[in-house]
Design a protein around this motif. Structure first.
Motif, short mmCIF file in Angstrom:
data_model
loop_
_atom_site.label_atom_id
_atom_site.label_comp_id
_atom_site.label_asym_id
_atom_site.label_seq_id
_atom_site.Cartn_x
_atom_site.Cartn_y
_atom_site.Cartn_z
N GLU A 118 0.84 -1.20 0.00
CA GLU A 118 0.00 0.00 0.00
C GLU A 118 0.87 1.25 0.00
OE1 GLU A 118 -3.23 0.27 2.80
OE2 GLU A 118 -3.32 -1.91 3.02
N ALA A 119 0.34 2.31 -0.56
CA ALA A 119 1.00 3.61 -0.52
C ALA A 119 -0.06 4.69 -0.56
CB ALA A 119 1.97 3.78 -1.68
N SER A 120 0.27 5.84 -0.01
CA SER A 120 -0.63 6.99 0.02
C SER A 120 -0.06 8.09 -0.87
CB SER A 120 -0.79 7.52 1.45
OG SER A 120 -1.29 6.50 2.30
N LEU A 121 -0.88 8.59 -1.78
CA LEU A 121 -0.49 9.66 -2.69
C LEU A 121 -1.35 10.89 -2.40
CD1 LEU A 121 1.06 10.74 -5.19
CD2 LEU A 121 -0.75 9.72 -6.60
N PHE A 122 -0.71 12.05 -2.28
CA PHE A 122 -1.42 13.29 -1.97
C PHE A 122 -1.33 14.22 -3.18
CE2 PHE A 122 -0.21 11.24 1.84
CZ PHE A 122 -1.29 11.42 2.69
N VAL A 123 -2.48 14.78 -3.54
CA VAL A 123 -2.56 15.62 -4.74
C VAL A 123 -3.36 16.88 -4.41
CG1 VAL A 123 -3.26 15.75 -7.16
CG2 VAL A 123 -2.46 13.57 -6.21
N LEU A 124 -2.82 18.04 -4.74
CA LEU A 124 -3.54 19.30 -4.60
C LEU A 124 -4.37 19.53 -5.86
CD1 LEU A 124 -0.73 21.61 -3.17
CD2 LEU A 124 -2.38 20.23 -1.90
N SER A 125 -5.57 20.10 -5.68
CA SER A 125 -6.42 20.44 -6.82
C SER A 125 -7.13 21.75 -6.54
CB SER A 125 -7.46 19.34 -7.05
OG SER A 125 -8.45 19.78 -7.97
N ASP A 126 -7.13 22.63 -7.56
CA ASP A 126 -7.88 23.87 -7.42
C ASP A 126 -9.21 23.79 -8.15
OD1 ASP A 126 -7.21 24.11 -10.08
OD2 ASP A 126 -6.08 25.98 -9.86
N GLY A 127 -9.61 22.58 -8.49
CA GLY A 127 -10.85 22.35 -9.22
C GLY A 127 -10.60 21.96 -10.65
N THR A 128 -9.45 22.38 -11.18
CA THR A 128 -9.08 22.09 -12.57
C THR A 128 -7.67 21.53 -12.66
OG1 THR A 128 -10.47 23.94 -13.28
CG2 THR A 128 -8.92 23.06 -14.89
N VAL A 129 -6.72 22.28 -12.10
CA VAL A 129 -5.30 21.91 -12.16
C VAL A 129 -4.95 21.05 -10.96
CG1 VAL A 129 -2.95 22.85 -12.13
CG2 VAL A 129 -4.74 23.98 -13.47
N THR A 130 -4.06 20.08 -11.16
CA THR A 130 -3.60 19.23 -10.05
C THR A 130 -2.08 19.32 -9.92
OG1 THR A 130 -3.40 17.30 -11.49
CG2 THR A 130 -5.49 17.58 -10.30
N ALA A 131 -1.60 19.05 -8.71
CA ALA A 131 -0.16 19.01 -8.44
C ALA A 131 0.10 17.96 -7.38
CB ALA A 131 0.35 20.37 -7.97
N ALA A 132 0.99 17.03 -7.67
CA ALA A 132 1.33 15.99 -6.69
C ALA A 132 1.97 16.64 -5.46
CB ALA A 132 2.28 14.97 -7.30
N PHE A 133 1.62 16.12 -4.28
CA PHE A 133 2.12 16.69 -3.03
C PHE A 133 2.68 15.60 -2.13
CE2 PHE A 133 1.99 18.84 1.11
CZ PHE A 133 2.50 20.08 0.77
N GLY A 134 3.49 14.73 -2.71
CA GLY A 134 4.22 13.78 -1.89
C GLY A 134 3.48 12.47 -1.67
N SER A 135 4.22 11.51 -1.12
CA SER A 135 3.69 10.18 -0.84
C SER A 135 4.11 9.75 0.55
CB SER A 135 4.20 9.17 -1.88
OG SER A 135 5.62 9.03 -1.77
N ALA A 136 3.44 8.72 1.06
CA ALA A 136 3.75 8.21 2.40
C ALA A 136 3.26 6.77 2.51
CB ALA A 136 3.09 9.08 3.47
N VAL A 182 8.11 2.57 -2.56
CA VAL A 182 7.43 1.60 -3.43
C VAL A 182 6.60 2.30 -4.50
CG1 VAL A 182 7.36 -0.25 -1.73
CG2 VAL A 182 5.47 1.40 -1.82
N LEU A 183 6.21 3.55 -4.25
CA LEU A 183 5.47 4.31 -5.26
C LEU A 183 6.50 5.03 -6.14
CD1 LEU A 183 2.58 5.02 -6.17
CD2 LEU A 183 2.77 7.09 -4.79
N THR A 184 7.02 4.30 -7.11
CA THR A 184 8.05 4.83 -8.00
C THR A 184 7.47 5.97 -8.84
OG1 THR A 184 7.47 3.31 -9.77
CG2 THR A 184 9.10 2.54 -8.14
N PRO A 185 8.33 6.79 -9.44
CA PRO A 185 7.81 7.85 -10.32
C PRO A 185 6.88 7.32 -11.41
CG PRO A 185 10.13 8.24 -9.85
CD PRO A 185 9.79 6.90 -9.26
N GLU A 186 7.19 6.14 -11.94
CA GLU A 186 6.35 5.56 -12.98
C GLU A 186 4.98 5.17 -12.44
OE1 GLU A 186 10.52 5.47 -13.92
OE2 GLU A 186 9.47 4.53 -12.22
N LEU A 187 4.97 4.54 -11.26
CA LEU A 187 3.69 4.15 -10.66
C LEU A 187 2.90 5.38 -10.23
CD1 LEU A 187 4.72 1.04 -8.52
CD2 LEU A 187 3.31 1.06 -10.60
#
Length: 416
Positions: free
Chosen positions: A187-205, A231-236
């Motif tokens: 398992e891995a946790s991925l955090f993503v910011l969104s302003d409703g349209t645009v997204t930006a990755a904000f790290g993993s844990a 375990v959450l490689t850039p490709e994954l």
């Protein structure tokens, strides 16, 4: 700029700690806060369930940004009510917050959009749930449909375990639940910011849900975490963004309920690629603590850009290359009936080691710090790798005097 932070846990202490470092900040207010948050913010005597009172406070104090930490106020529509008076809010509205408020809502969205996730069935009665077990074999996952503070999940490895979980879910009458196939993989946790349209990755844990060493015992709200998740490689990660997160954001936008805030995707990295376990509509706890320990940017500026729909104008969020690891110290009895009122000492000594101690379930009792909840402290440290971050965190843990507390001694064991 004046900022109001809503919440009172370890996640909010980590947010307050980082928000307070911003040169954009004039006054940081927090409600209801805790003694740790009070080191960085002015505590506002405010009932955050009274939305009218929150609105009046924002007008009176000229609040330029509201950051909503926990999920309950989001599901209850606090962000919507604040937006009606023109206050920028970091956090989704009620409709989008159903991604966490209803497991069934999220599973149906995944089915509609084609997002990879576990096969599932929604159930609304005990008899229906028991009948549905035949479709899943001996192993399945049973989830209460609504908010459950991270504990409404049973990973059943036998028919008897599944039936016991269903009995408990429907013991008090009508309920709703989701029964899913059990996915296999890390398992891995991925955090993503969104302003409703645009997204930006904000790290993993990666977090540790079970109460005991070696991932034994019942599920909890989280006993520790580390970031990043190797375990959450850039490709994954790119696959998860393209196949899971962005289609979700797009679907909500098309439905007229844009998602504004941070979206926390719990992922299972299966042999077929990343699959969604569930969404949370806020920073995780204790994942927020390790993300804030690594984030090197201006949090006020970034969250304001999200709230105002300007995320495209911001640079990609930047993080330290170091690993951050946090160990949760909980009150004895957690996650059942935790002991309350236990004295806590040694926080200054712990922080003298270079760690940061974020407070969660604490209160001031006549000038003394005592436990007031299940998860009490999140002791957070950084290092060049998981092993060194782990060693630094446990050095700080060992400096804390909390006789009524306990912690796991193996946070980070998977990576090590």
């Amino acid at each position: 700029m004046n900022v109001l932070l809503v919440g009172s846990g370890g996640r909010e202490h980590a947010l307050a700690w980082k928000l307070a470092q911003s040169p954009r900040l004039d006054t940081l207010f927090a409600a209801p806060g805790n003694p740790g948050i009070a080191q960085h913010a002015t505590i506002a005597a405010l009932d955050v369930t009274d939305h009218r009172a929150v609105i009046d406070f924002c007008r009176r104090e000229k609040i330029g940004l509201v950051v909503i930490g926990p999920e309950a106020p989001l599901v209850e529509g606090l962000a919507d009510n604040l937006r009606t008076i023109g206050v920028p809010v970091f956090g989704p509205g009620r409709a989008a917050a159903q991604l966490e408020g209803s497991k069934g809502f999220t599973k149906d969205l995944c089915a509609r959009v084609g997002i990879p996730t576990a096969a599932y069935v929604r159930v609304t009665s005990k008899d229906g749930a028991l009948a549905a077990l035949d479709d899943f074999g001996e192993r399945c996952v049973i989830k209460a449909d609504g908010l459950a503070a991270g504990k409404g999940v049973t990973v059943a490895t036998s028919r008897a375990e599944a039936e016991a979980a269903i009995d408990a879910l429907f013991a008090d009458g009508p309920a709703e639940a989701v029964i899913e196939e059990m996915l296999e993989g890390p398992e891995a946790s991925l955090f993503v910011l969104s302003d409703g349209t645009v997204t930006a990755a904000f790290g993993s844990a990666q977090d540790h849900k079970r109460v005991g060493d070696g991932d034994t015992g019942p599920n909890t709200g989280g006993m520790g975490a580390y970031s990043p998740a190797a375990v959450l490689t850039p490709e994954l990660e790119e696959r998860a963004l393209g196949e899971i997160v962005r289609p979700t954001i797009d679907a909500l936008a098309e439905a007229g309920t844009p998602y504004v805030g941070v979206l926390y995707a719990g992922l299972m990295l299966t042999a077929d690629g990343p699959k969604l376990i569930e969404y949370n509509v806020r920073f995780g706890d204790p994942e927020c603590q390790v993300l804030m320990a690594r984030f090197t940017g201006d949090l006020v500026e970034l969250l304001l850009a999200v709230a105002e729909g300007r995320l495209a104008d911001e640079p990609e969020p930047a993080f330290s290359p170091e690993v951050a690891l946090t160990v949760v110290m909980a009150a004895k009895g957690y996650p059942g009936t935790p002991t309350s009122g236990g004295a806590i000492g040694g926080i200054d000594a712990a922080q003298a080691t270079g760690a940061v101690v974020f407070q969660a379930g604490t209160k001031d009792a006549g000038g003394k710090l005592v436990a007031s909840g299940g998860r009490v402290l999140a002791v957070t440290a950084t290092g060049a790798d998981v092993k060194s971050a782990q060693a630094a965190a446990y050095r700080a843990v060992d400096a804390i005097d909390f006789p009524d507390g306990f912690c796991r001694r193996d946070i980070g064991w998977r990576a090590i």
